[in-house]
Scaffold this motif. Structure first.
Motif, PDB file in Angstrom:
ATOM      1  N   SER A   1       0.857  -1.192   0.000  1.00 19.40           N
ATOM      2  CA  SER A   1       0.000   0.000   0.000  1.00 19.40           C
ATOM      3  C   SER A   1       0.886   1.232   0.000  1.00 19.40           C
ATOM      4  CB  SER A   1      -0.919   0.005   1.224  1.00 19.40           C
ATOM      5  OG  SER A   1      -0.154   0.142   2.406  1.00 19.40           O
TER       6      SER A   1
ATOM      7  N   SER B   1     -12.617  -6.526  -0.061  1.00 16.49           N
ATOM      8  CA  SER B   1     -13.061  -7.171   1.178  1.00 16.49           C
ATOM      9  C   SER B   1     -11.867  -7.682   1.967  1.00 16.49           C
ATOM     10  CB  SER B   1     -14.029  -8.331   0.887  1.00 16.49           C
ATOM     11  OG  SER B   1     -13.367  -9.376   0.210  1.00 16.49           O
ATOM     12  N   ILE B   2     -12.084  -7.803   3.263  1.00 14.73           N
ATOM     13  CA  ILE B   2     -11.099  -8.380   4.174  1.00 14.73           C
ATOM     14  C   ILE B   2     -11.846  -9.328   5.095  1.00 14.73           C
ATOM     15  CG2 ILE B   2      -9.409  -7.951   6.007  1.00 14.73           C
ATOM     16  CD1 ILE B   2      -9.047  -5.116   4.809  1.00 14.73           C
TER      17      ILE B   2
ATOM     18  N   SER C   1      -5.540 -13.018   7.421  1.00 11.44           N
ATOM     19  CA  SER C   1      -6.727 -12.472   6.761  1.00 11.44           C
ATOM     20  C   SER C   1      -6.665 -12.791   5.279  1.00 11.44           C
ATOM     21  CB  SER C   1      -6.802 -10.951   6.916  1.00 11.44           C
ATOM     22  OG  SER C   1      -7.071 -10.586   8.240  1.00 11.44           O
TER      23      SER C   1
ATOM     24  N   SER D   1      -3.116  -4.491   9.344  1.00 12.24           N
ATOM     25  CA  SER D   1      -3.083  -3.291  10.173  1.00 12.24           C
ATOM     26  C   SER D   1      -1.926  -2.373   9.784  1.00 12.24           C
ATOM     27  CB  SER D   1      -2.973  -3.692  11.643  1.00 12.24           C
ATOM     28  OG  SER D   1      -2.880  -2.563  12.461  1.00 12.24           O
TER      29      SER D   1
ATOM     30  N   GLY E   1      -2.496  -0.580   6.622  1.00 12.63           N
ATOM     31  CA  GLY E   1      -3.681   0.275   6.603  1.00 12.63           C
ATOM     32  C   GLY E   1      -4.704  -0.168   5.576  1.00 12.63           C
TER      33      GLY E   1
ATOM     34  N   LYS F   1      -8.001  -1.331   4.003  1.00 11.82           N
ATOM     35  CA  LYS F   1      -9.432  -1.198   4.290  1.00 11.82           C
ATOM     36  C   LYS F   1     -10.179  -1.257   2.977  1.00 11.82           C
ATOM     37  CE  LYS F   1      -8.461   2.694   6.554  1.00 11.82           C
ATOM     38  NZ  LYS F   1      -8.329   3.839   7.336  1.00 11.82           N
ATOM     39  N   PRO F   2     -11.416  -1.751   2.996  1.00 10.75           N
ATOM     40  CA  PRO F   2     -12.206  -1.729   1.766  1.00 10.75           C
ATOM     41  C   PRO F   2     -12.274  -0.309   1.195  1.00 10.75           C
ATOM     42  CG  PRO F   2     -13.259  -3.142   3.356  1.00 10.75           C
ATOM     43  CD  PRO F   2     -12.124  -2.448   4.078  1.00 10.75           C
TER      44      PRO F   2
ATOM     45  N   GLU G   1      -9.753   1.181  -0.278  1.00  8.37           N
ATOM     46  CA  GLU G   1      -8.400   1.749  -0.370  1.00  8.37           C
ATOM     47  C   GLU G   1      -7.615   1.074  -1.496  1.00  8.37           C
ATOM     48  OE1 GLU G   1      -6.939   4.266   1.468  1.00  8.37           O
ATOM     49  OE2 GLU G   1      -8.969   4.576   2.232  1.00  8.37           O
TER      50      GLU G   1
END
Length: 142
Positions: free
Chosen positions: A68, A87-88, A95, A117, A120, A122-123, A125
């Motif tokens: 990322s 999705s996660i 995960s 984490s 960072g 997240k759906p 992103e």
């Protein structure tokens, strides 16, 4: 076709660059997403691969690395494909992260919860999936 790998990219052979031992084969999906595989010349011949022929590129989710942000380095992985986290699904330790690529294909990666984490993720992103061409298995219809 049923396989245990989460990432099965159906498409056609877009190019074959043959070398003395290995060949680089590009499989492009209907949406335009391209996956690069390194195969032996023997495999190219045994599969009867030709530009335009139907093929699938298969990659196991644990072979996919996620990135990322803005990269500070260049990487040797031939497949560096951008997408958006769609999705996660978190487990106890790992995960499953799904990216939707620009052409509509999806790629799954299995990474630690700590990596989700730290990156960072997240759906919605952006993220990049990296995997080496040698991790890609190519198949053809029988």
């Amino acid at each position: 076709m049923a396989v245990s790998a989460r990432n099965v990219f159906k498409g056609s052979v877009a190019s074959i660059q043959e070398g003395p031992i290995h060949a680089e084969v590009v499989v492009t999906t209907a949406g335009g997403d391209s996956i690069v595989a390194t195969l032996t010349g023997t495999s190219v011949k045994a599969l009867g691969l030709k530009v335009g022929s139907a093929a699938v590129a298969v990659v196991k989710a644990p072979s996919v690395i996620l990135m990322s942000g803005t990269p500070e380095y260049r990487f040797s992985a031939r497949n560096q494909i951008s997408g958006t986290v769609s999705s996660i699904h978190a487990g106890a330790i790992n995960s499953q992260v799904t990216l939707t690529l620009t052409g509509g294909s999806k790629v799954d990666a299995i990474v630690t919860n700590e990596a989700v984490s730290a990156l960072g993720l997240k759906p919605g992103e952006p993220a990049v999936a990296l995997f080496k061409a040698g991790q890609v298995v190519v198949g053809v219809p029988v």
